[in-house]
Write an enzyme that holds these catalytic residues in place. Structure first.
Site, PDB file in Angstrom:
ATOM      1  N   SER A 136      33.811 115.316  -6.382  1.00 42.13           N
ATOM      2  CA  SER A 136      34.817 114.333  -6.433  1.00 42.13           C
ATOM      3  C   SER A 136      36.031 114.786  -7.364  1.00 42.13           C
ATOM      4  CB  SER A 136      34.395 112.976  -7.454  1.00 42.13           C
ATOM      5  OG  SER A 136      35.497 112.147  -7.523  1.00 42.13           O
ATOM      6  N   TYR A 149      30.049 108.866 -14.028  1.00 34.81           N
ATOM      7  CA  TYR A 149      30.277 109.377 -12.887  1.00 34.81           C
ATOM      8  C   TYR A 149      31.069 110.771 -13.014  1.00 34.81           C
ATOM      9  CZ  TYR A 149      32.300 109.127  -8.159  1.00 34.81           C
ATOM     10  OH  TYR A 149      32.486 109.308  -6.955  1.00 34.81           O
TER      11      TYR A 149
HETATM   12  P1  NDP Z   1      29.621 104.134  -0.401  1.00 30.07           P
HETATM   13  O1  NDP Z   1      29.272 103.264  -1.422  1.00 30.07           O
HETATM   14  O2  NDP Z   1      30.366 103.564   0.676  1.00 30.07           O
HETATM   15  O3  NDP Z   1      28.218 104.893   0.324  1.00 30.07           O
HETATM   16  C1  NDP Z   1      27.046 105.109  -0.441  1.00 30.07           C
HETATM   17  C2  NDP Z   1      26.128 105.755   0.446  1.00 30.07           C
HETATM   18  O4  NDP Z   1      25.100 106.265  -0.376  1.00 30.07           O
HETATM   19  C3  NDP Z   1      25.515 104.728   1.400  1.00 30.07           C
HETATM   20  O5  NDP Z   1      25.279 105.306   2.626  1.00 30.07           O
HETATM   21  C4  NDP Z   1      24.141 104.396   0.592  1.00 30.07           C
HETATM   22  O6  NDP Z   1      23.121 103.869   1.555  1.00 30.07           O
HETATM   23  C5  NDP Z   1      23.878 105.704  -0.096  1.00 30.07           C
HETATM   24  N1  NDP Z   1      23.147 105.683  -1.492  1.00 30.07           N
HETATM   25  C6  NDP Z   1      23.460 105.014  -2.487  1.00 30.07           C
HETATM   26  N2  NDP Z   1      22.257 104.901  -3.218  1.00 30.07           N
HETATM   27  C7  NDP Z   1      21.200 105.289  -2.587  1.00 30.07           C
HETATM   28  C8  NDP Z   1      19.743 105.474  -2.894  1.00 30.07           C
HETATM   29  N3  NDP Z   1      19.442 105.252  -4.247  1.00 30.07           N
HETATM   30  N4  NDP Z   1      19.026 106.024  -2.021  1.00 30.07           N
HETATM   31  C9  NDP Z   1      19.524 106.368  -0.700  1.00 30.07           C
HETATM   32  N5  NDP Z   1      20.835 106.487  -0.332  1.00 30.07           N
HETATM   33  C10 NDP Z   1      21.647 105.725  -1.350  1.00 30.07           C
HETATM   34  O7  NDP Z   1      30.258 105.222  -0.874  1.00 30.07           O
HETATM   35  P2  NDP Z   1      31.249 106.573  -0.294  1.00 30.07           P
HETATM   36  O8  NDP Z   1      31.161 106.579   1.047  1.00 30.07           O
HETATM   37  O9  NDP Z   1      32.569 106.098  -0.754  1.00 30.07           O
HETATM   38  O10 NDP Z   1      30.964 107.859  -1.079  1.00 30.07           O
HETATM   39  C11 NDP Z   1      30.037 108.834  -0.689  1.00 30.07           C
HETATM   40  C12 NDP Z   1      29.976 109.859  -1.549  1.00 30.07           C
HETATM   41  O11 NDP Z   1      31.554 110.247  -1.999  1.00 30.07           O
HETATM   42  C13 NDP Z   1      29.403 109.779  -2.852  1.00 30.07           C
HETATM   43  O12 NDP Z   1      28.897 110.875  -3.669  1.00 30.07           O
HETATM   44  C14 NDP Z   1      30.878 109.290  -3.988  1.00 30.07           C
HETATM   45  O13 NDP Z   1      30.669 109.400  -5.301  1.00 30.07           O
HETATM   46  C15 NDP Z   1      31.747 110.329  -3.203  1.00 30.07           C
HETATM   47  N6  NDP Z   1      33.206 110.200  -3.213  1.00 30.07           N
HETATM   48  C16 NDP Z   1      33.740 109.083  -2.895  1.00 30.07           C
HETATM   49  C17 NDP Z   1      35.214 108.765  -2.949  1.00 30.07           C
HETATM   50  C18 NDP Z   1      35.912 107.630  -2.252  1.00 30.07           C
HETATM   51  O14 NDP Z   1      37.140 107.454  -2.693  1.00 30.07           O
HETATM   52  N7  NDP Z   1      35.272 107.001  -1.530  1.00 30.07           N
HETATM   53  C19 NDP Z   1      36.129 109.712  -3.787  1.00 30.07           C
HETATM   54  C20 NDP Z   1      35.286 110.934  -4.315  1.00 30.07           C
HETATM   55  C21 NDP Z   1      33.913 111.206  -4.240  1.00 30.07           C
HETATM   56  P3  NDP Z   1      22.136 102.609   1.088  1.00 30.07           P
HETATM   57  O15 NDP Z   1      22.924 101.818   0.006  1.00 30.07           O
HETATM   58  O16 NDP Z   1      21.917 102.190   2.519  1.00 30.07           O
HETATM   59  O17 NDP Z   1      21.028 103.342   0.296  1.00 30.07           O
END
Ligand code: NDP
Length: 254
Positions: A136, A149
């Site tokens: 990020s 974070y």
């Molecule tokens: P979302 O919250 O939309 O999606 C998160 C994903 O992670 C989901 O598919 C969720 O699936 C999965 N996840 C979370 N916890 C678990 C767990 N314990 N076990 C398995 N899967 C898990 O987030 P984003 O798509 O926005 O973010 C994706 C990545 O990008 C992250 O690492 C975030 O930090 C990073 N990021 C995002 C930014 C943004 O602006 N959106 C900016 C910079 C970085 P489920 O809940 O079904 O398990």
């Protein structure tokens, strides 16, 4: 033109939602076979013979091991690992409990380590592979309330460099993508938690030289390149993908 990921097998954690879904869609278009690893079922429309869902909670090491094993049973090996799944919450160090800290580190940092540990020998046995970590811009700077974070994201950037150094000789590359603002559940929940989110939305847009916020496919496009054989000289890097936001210096005018 031949597809850029034809013949390759990928695990994408969190590949059924948000940024991960954008990566899954682009990888599928480029011919990869994909295991989506997360807790909840992804939209059925993206699942087929070549894109499968393997349910796992990444806070549980046994479930991580089982997810990798099932991917190999299903597709015969592993070429690409995208450590995308992540969580975010707002707590200062004073507000944060030890359990909060551990939860952030478990999902955002320890799970990528455990997955990488299992992926490396599998990739080595196939002559190499590509590890892609979703970091990020908050691994470079920080927003309010994000000590855990930001620490997890700076940590994943450092981990990326170290893995690249250790495993280059195995033909394994390791890179990170540092997204800026990408429209997803995570960013939407963050925005809606703020008072006056309509104003913040307008001002956020103005911070972006590209004139728009990011979409999951923007990250998917870069991930395809990093996963493909077009990027074989790229390793150990953090690629910022933020519409120019972190290059725009703040000025008290305009
Ligand atoms: P979302 O919250 O939309 O999606 C998160 C994903 O992670 C989901 O598919 C969720 O699936 C999965 N996840 C979370 N916890 C678990 C767990 N314990 N076990 C398995 N899967 C898990 O987030 P984003 O798509 O926005 O973010 C994706 C990545 O990008 C992250 O690492 C975030 O930090 C990073 N990021 C995002 C930014 C943004 O602006 N959106 C900016 C910079 C970085 P489920 O809940 O079904 O398990």
């Amino acid at each position: 033109m031949s597809k850029r990921l034809e013949g390759k097998v990928a695990i994408i954690t969190g590949g059924g939602r948000g940024i991960g879904l954008g990566i899954t869609q682009r990888f599928a278009e480029e011919g990869a076979r994909i295991a989506i690893v997360q807790r909840n079922a992804p939209p059925p429309s993206i699942l087929n013979e070549r894109t499968v869902f393997i349910q796992a909670d990444l806070t549980l090491p046994d479930e991580i091991a089982r997810a990798v094993d099932r991917t190999v049973e299903r597709f015969g090996g592993l070429d690409i690992l995208v450590n995308n799944a992540g969580i975010m919450f707002e707590k200062t160090v004073e507000e944060m409990s030890e359990a909060d800290w551990d939860q952030m580190m478990t999902v955002n940092l320890k799970a990528p380590f455990l997955l990488t540990k299992r992926a490396v020998p599998l990739m080595r046995s196939r002559g190499g592979g590509s590890l892609i970590n979703i970091g990020s811009i908050e691994g470079i700077g920080s927003n309010p309330g994000h000590p855990a974070y930001s620490a997890s994201k700076a940590g994943i950037h450092g981990f990326t460099a170290a893995v690249a150094v250790d495993h280059g000789r195995d033909g394994i590359r390791c890179n990170a993508i540092a997204p800026g603002w990408i429209n997803s559940d995570l960013s939407e929940i963050y925005l809606e938690s703020m008072p006056d989110s309509a104003r913040i939305r307008r001002e956020l847009l103005a911070m972006h030289p590209a004139g728009r916020l990011g979409e999951p496919r923007d990250i998917g496009n870069l991930a395809v390149w990093l996963a493909s054989d077009e990027s074989t000289f790229a390793t150990g890097q953090v690629f910022v993908m933020d519409g120019g936001r972190t290059k725009k210096l703040p000025l008290p005018i305009g």
